[in-house]
Design an enzyme around this catalytic site. Structure first.
Site, PDB file in Angstrom:
ATOM      1  N   TRP A   1      65.117  62.169  53.243  1.00  0.00           N
ATOM      2  CA  TRP A   1      65.777  63.603  53.503  1.00  0.00           C
ATOM      3  C   TRP A   1      66.613  63.993  52.141  1.00  0.00           C
ATOM      4  CZ3 TRP A   1      70.837  61.970  52.851  1.00  0.00           C
ATOM      5  CH2 TRP A   1      71.103  60.663  53.399  1.00  0.00           C
ATOM      6  N   ASN A   2      67.113  63.005  51.360  1.00  0.00           N
ATOM      7  CA  ASN A   2      68.127  63.415  50.375  1.00  0.00           C
ATOM      8  C   ASN A   2      67.641  64.364  49.310  1.00  0.00           C
ATOM      9  OD1 ASN A   2      66.316  61.320  49.190  1.00  0.00           O
ATOM     10  ND2 ASN A   2      67.985  60.356  48.089  1.00  0.00           N
TER      11      ASN A   2
ATOM     12  N   LYS B   1      54.344  63.050  55.089  1.00  0.00           N
ATOM     13  CA  LYS B   1      55.236  63.175  56.299  1.00  0.00           C
ATOM     14  C   LYS B   1      56.921  63.324  55.693  1.00  0.00           C
ATOM     15  CE  LYS B   1      57.300  60.672  58.555  1.00  0.00           C
ATOM     16  NZ  LYS B   1      58.539  61.402  58.919  1.00  0.00           N
TER      17      LYS B   1
ATOM     18  N   GLY C   1      62.162  55.922  50.812  1.00  0.00           N
ATOM     19  CA  GLY C   1      63.131  55.695  52.005  1.00  0.00           C
ATOM     20  C   GLY C   1      63.830  54.342  51.891  1.00  0.00           C
ATOM     21  N   SER C   2      64.166  53.989  52.970  1.00  0.00           N
ATOM     22  CA  SER C   2      65.215  52.873  53.091  1.00  0.00           C
ATOM     23  C   SER C   2      64.275  51.516  53.081  1.00  0.00           C
ATOM     24  CB  SER C   2      65.825  52.670  54.470  1.00  0.00           C
ATOM     25  OG  SER C   2      64.659  52.786  55.467  1.00  0.00           O
TER      26      SER C   2
ATOM     27  N   GLU D   1      59.452  53.103  46.970  1.00  0.00           N
ATOM     28  CA  GLU D   1      60.926  53.443  46.392  1.00  0.00           C
ATOM     29  C   GLU D   1      61.719  53.385  47.304  1.00  0.00           C
ATOM     30  OE1 GLU D   1      61.442  53.862  43.333  1.00  0.00           O
ATOM     31  OE2 GLU D   1      59.482  54.387  42.345  1.00  0.00           O
ATOM     32  N   LEU D   2      62.778  52.346  47.127  1.00  0.00           N
ATOM     33  CA  LEU D   2      63.520  52.042  48.384  1.00  0.00           C
ATOM     34  C   LEU D   2      64.979  52.141  48.098  1.00  0.00           C
ATOM     35  CD1 LEU D   2      61.382  49.203  49.891  1.00  0.00           C
ATOM     36  CD2 LEU D   2      61.239  51.504  50.391  1.00  0.00           C
TER      37      LEU D   2
ATOM     38  N   CYS E   1      69.747  57.682  45.578  1.00  0.00           N
ATOM     39  CA  CYS E   1      69.287  55.890  45.558  1.00  0.00           C
ATOM     40  C   CYS E   1      69.865  55.450  44.230  1.00  0.00           C
ATOM     41  CB  CYS E   1      67.638  55.934  45.729  1.00  0.00           C
ATOM     42  SG  CYS E   1      66.779  56.827  44.387  1.00  0.00           S
TER      43      CYS E   1
ATOM     44  N   GLU F   1      73.925  48.674  50.977  1.00  0.00           N
ATOM     45  CA  GLU F   1      73.908  50.427  50.649  1.00  0.00           C
ATOM     46  C   GLU F   1      74.701  51.303  51.561  1.00  0.00           C
ATOM     47  OE1 GLU F   1      70.130  52.538  51.228  1.00  0.00           O
ATOM     48  OE2 GLU F   1      70.280  53.280  49.123  1.00  0.00           O
TER      49      GLU F   1
HETATM   50  P1  NAD Z   1      64.388  56.255  56.166  1.00  0.00           P
HETATM   51  O1  NAD Z   1      63.865  55.206  55.676  1.00  0.00           O
HETATM   52  O2  NAD Z   1      65.027  56.269  57.511  1.00  0.00           O
HETATM   53  O3  NAD Z   1      63.236  57.315  56.205  1.00  0.00           O
HETATM   54  C1  NAD Z   1      62.247  57.562  55.077  1.00  0.00           C
HETATM   55  C2  NAD Z   1      61.010  58.060  55.686  1.00  0.00           C
HETATM   56  O4  NAD Z   1      60.291  56.961  56.158  1.00  0.00           O
HETATM   57  C3  NAD Z   1      61.337  58.935  56.657  1.00  0.00           C
HETATM   58  O5  NAD Z   1      60.113  60.301  56.595  1.00  0.00           O
HETATM   59  C4  NAD Z   1      60.946  58.358  58.026  1.00  0.00           C
HETATM   60  O6  NAD Z   1      60.310  59.456  59.243  1.00  0.00           O
HETATM   61  C5  NAD Z   1      59.993  57.455  57.729  1.00  0.00           C
HETATM   62  N1  NAD Z   1      59.760  56.285  58.330  1.00  0.00           N
HETATM   63  C6  NAD Z   1      60.834  55.509  58.778  1.00  0.00           C
HETATM   64  N2  NAD Z   1      60.377  54.450  59.229  1.00  0.00           N
HETATM   65  C7  NAD Z   1      59.215  54.461  59.298  1.00  0.00           C
HETATM   66  C8  NAD Z   1      57.951  53.670  59.744  1.00  0.00           C
HETATM   67  N3  NAD Z   1      58.145  52.428  60.316  1.00  0.00           N
HETATM   68  N4  NAD Z   1      56.565  53.826  59.323  1.00  0.00           N
HETATM   69  C9  NAD Z   1      56.435  55.032  58.792  1.00  0.00           C
HETATM   70  N5  NAD Z   1      57.359  55.831  58.297  1.00  0.00           N
HETATM   71  C10 NAD Z   1      58.791  55.695  58.626  1.00  0.00           C
HETATM   72  O7  NAD Z   1      65.320  56.770  54.872  1.00  0.00           O
HETATM   73  P2  NAD Z   1      66.162  58.090  54.788  1.00  0.00           P
HETATM   74  O8  NAD Z   1      67.354  57.816  55.646  1.00  0.00           O
HETATM   75  O9  NAD Z   1      65.267  59.264  55.042  1.00  0.00           O
HETATM   76  O10 NAD Z   1      66.576  58.171  53.086  1.00  0.00           O
HETATM   77  C11 NAD Z   1      67.441  57.267  52.838  1.00  0.00           C
HETATM   78  C12 NAD Z   1      67.112  56.039  51.887  1.00  0.00           C
HETATM   79  O11 NAD Z   1      65.986  56.179  50.929  1.00  0.00           O
HETATM   80  C13 NAD Z   1      68.037  55.295  51.184  1.00  0.00           C
HETATM   81  O12 NAD Z   1      67.907  53.822  51.305  1.00  0.00           O
HETATM   82  C14 NAD Z   1      67.876  55.685  50.037  1.00  0.00           C
HETATM   83  O13 NAD Z   1      68.086  54.433  49.044  1.00  0.00           O
HETATM   84  C15 NAD Z   1      66.197  55.638  50.088  1.00  0.00           C
HETATM   85  N6  NAD Z   1      65.981  56.396  48.502  1.00  0.00           N
HETATM   86  C16 NAD Z   1      65.250  55.811  47.712  1.00  0.00           C
HETATM   87  C17 NAD Z   1      64.859  56.475  46.567  1.00  0.00           C
HETATM   88  C18 NAD Z   1      64.221  55.800  45.430  1.00  0.00           C
HETATM   89  O14 NAD Z   1      63.809  56.314  44.650  1.00  0.00           O
HETATM   90  N7  NAD Z   1      64.220  54.497  45.463  1.00  0.00           N
HETATM   91  C19 NAD Z   1      64.881  57.777  46.451  1.00  0.00           C
HETATM   92  C20 NAD Z   1      65.755  58.434  47.680  1.00  0.00           C
HETATM   93  C21 NAD Z   1      66.019  57.936  48.567  1.00  0.00           C
END
Ligand code: NAD
Length: 494
Positions: free
Chosen positions: A159-160, A183, A236-237, A258-259, A292, A393
């Site tokens: 979402w960021n 998604k 994502g995370s 990318e986490l 991130c 984090e």
């Molecule tokens: P999140 O992990 O909660 O969600 C990310 C995406 O994954 C969402 O679309 C979510 O619905 C989906 N998702 C979650 N669990 C899943 C699963 N088990 N199977 C499939 N899909 C799943 O992350 P967030 O809260 O949306 O974003 C914040 C995180 O993203 C932070 O940890 C941040 O550091 C990271 N981030 C990393 C980068 C990078 O480039 N490294 C960039 C932006 C954000």
């Protein structure tokens, strides 16, 4: 100008719909989207199901075979029209980002520039080398290793940066000859739905770009494990990345992750202190700390520590928090109540463990009665490296500042978390800068500057920050696979 983002003829229309192959799909069951500045529900989006995944992927695999046969130059010309459409809708897209994500309008406009930047880099790949000629072992033979698309890609995004990260995945995937199903996060689905409309209006063939909205854990997992998906790219995370990697392992398909991050900023005694304060400040509070690569912990050498803290806290007091649609606002709200609560708990735990709260700590003074997820810019001192606030984090506008004495000590501390995405170093001594570049266990090191990262770089986390990576030639390659062709052309005698 303020747009009605749900006006007739707008990208979203009155009722946002999912893009499933060639179709725009509504469902009886919907989920809500909140405006983080007010806490109000302002939109509803469909809740996708497995049948939608089947339909999107079925159409994607047919469309992809046709698309892959088109030349790179031809695909580039389609993406050039997407850039024109993004330009035509830039302000509307920026306002959608502000409404669902809460970053300031100035930041959101920058994000839409980023959307174009990723497309621009992908377009530049129309001139790439797409193969190698290896020396064959015998005469009259040829040995070619060439790249091909992977097929249908599933992209799972956070979402960021709901618009920029969409483009970061979709642009290279299409340019390399793939179809893609996105998604988005359930918190910010609208930017993806609007961008799907942009791609449609630009004439991107039906089926190549689908967007399915719904719960991450169930829908995302079903997407990853679907037989028609041949690659998964995730931002994502770390928790989500681990779950997705486990799902993809069942099918042995490539995954790019990318986490999370826990970027250190290291300020040595000989640094240009005002530059370091400016950058540490910007890198902590941009997008309300939800980046991130953000400055998650600042280590300052003892000789300049007091001066750094004084200057940083002074800057923090003057940060303008408020309505993100106001051009003068410097920091908007946190994205959701859940994220607000997470950050608050981090700060409270740090204070309970002995940290000193220099400023902030929760809702900004004077905003207690305002609806919305406001969090004051927060500074903590008397922090030790083993505290959770330094190791985990936070993803919010909270900076722990830690004093250090020696080079070896700070490098060890900087490398001490499970993350390895981004590190920043401030020094005027080239020897310190070069040694730190060697010794820091991070995929990205910034010396006397901060991000954002650039499209021709390679954004890739080490350790638990990721696997694979985005951007530049190395990121582009993730969307391709190799085929080796052995040819014999010896002419027969007679
Ligand atoms: P999140 O992990 O909660 O969600 C990310 C995406 O994954 C969402 O679309 C979510 O619905 C989906 N998702 C979650 N669990 C899943 C699963 N088990 N199977 C499939 N899909 C799943 O992350 P967030 O809260 O949306 O974003 C914040 C995180 O993203 C932070 O940890 C941040 O550091 C990271 N981030 C990393 C980068 C990078 O480039 N490294 C960039 C932006 C954000």
């Amino acid at each position: 100008m303020t747009y009605d983002i749900f006006a007739t003829g707008s990208l979203l229309g009155a009722h946002p719909a999912m893009r499933i192959g060639a179709d725009w799909v509504y469902t009886d069951s919907t989920s809500t989207v909140e405006n983080p500045s007010t806490g109000e529900v302002f939109a509803r989006v469909p809740v996708g199901e497995n049948g939608h995944i089947d339909a999107a992927l079925g159409q994607a695999s047919v469309a992809q075979r046709v698309w892959a046969k088109r030349s790179y130059a031809d695909r580039a010309s389609v993406l050039e029209e997407v850039v024109r459409q993004v330009d035509a809708h830039a302000e509307e897209l920026a306002q959608i980002v502000v409404a669902e994500q809460g970053k300031t309008i100035v930041e959101a406009r920058g994000e839409i520039e980023g959307v174009k930047g990723f497309l621009g880099y992908a377009i530049s790949q129309k001139y790439r080398n797409i193969g190698e000629l290896a020396a064959p072992s015998n005469r009259d033979q040829q040995l070619v290793i060439r790249e091909e698309p992977v097929g249908v890609v599933a992209a799972i995004i956070p979402w960021n940066f709901p618009a920029a990260i969409f483009s970061r995945k979709v642009a290279p995937a299409l340019m390399a000859g793939n179809a893609i199903i996105v998604k988005p996060s359930g918190v910010t689905p609208l930017s993806s739905l609007a961008l799907a409309r942009v791609f449609e209006r630009a004439g991107v063939p039906d089926g190549l770009v689908s967007v399915i909205t719904g719960p991450g854990r169930t829908l995302g997992a079903a997407l990853v494990e679907h037989p028609l998906v041949s690659m998964v790219t995730v931002t994502g995370s770390t928790r989500a990345g681990q779950e997705i990697l486990a799902g993809a392992a069942k099918k042995v398909i490539p995954v790019s992750l990318e986490l999370g991050g826990k970027a250190p900023v290291i300020v040595f005694d000989d640094a240009d202190l005002d530059l370091a304060v400016d950058h540490a400040f910007e890198a902590r509070f941009m997008n309300c700390g939800q980046v991130c690569t953000c400055n998650e912990r600042t280590y300052v050498q003892r000789g300049v520590y007091d001066e750094f803290v004084a200057k940083f806290v002074e800057r923090t007091r003057n940060l303008v928090v408020g309505d993100p649609t106001d051009e003068g606002t410097q920091m908007g709200p946190k994205v959701s109540q859940e994220e607000w609560q997470k950050v608050k708990e981090h700060v409270d735990r740090a204070v309970a463990s002995g940290a000193t709260l220099e400023f902030g700590g929760g809702t900004p003074a004077g905003m207690e009665d305002s609806p919305g997820y406001w969090f004051a810019p927060t500074v903590l001192t008397n922090v030790t490296n083993d505290m959770d606030i330094v190791q985990q984090e936070v993803f919010g506008p909270v900076l722990p500042i830690i004093v250090f004495d020696e080079y070896e000590q700070v490098i060890e501390w900087a490398n001490s978390t499970v993350y390895g995405l981004t590190a920043h170093v401030y020094t005027t001594d080239i020897r310190t800068a070069m040694s730190a570049t060697d010794d820091l266990e991070f995929g990205e090191v910034y010396i006397n500057r901060i991000g954002p990262e650039e499209v021709q770089g390679f954004h890739a986390g080490w350790k638990m920050s990721g696997l694979g990576g985005d951007d530049g030639i190395h990121g582009f390659e993730r969307y391709t696979r190799r085929k080796t062709i052995y040819t014999e052309y010896a002419r027969r005698a007679g």
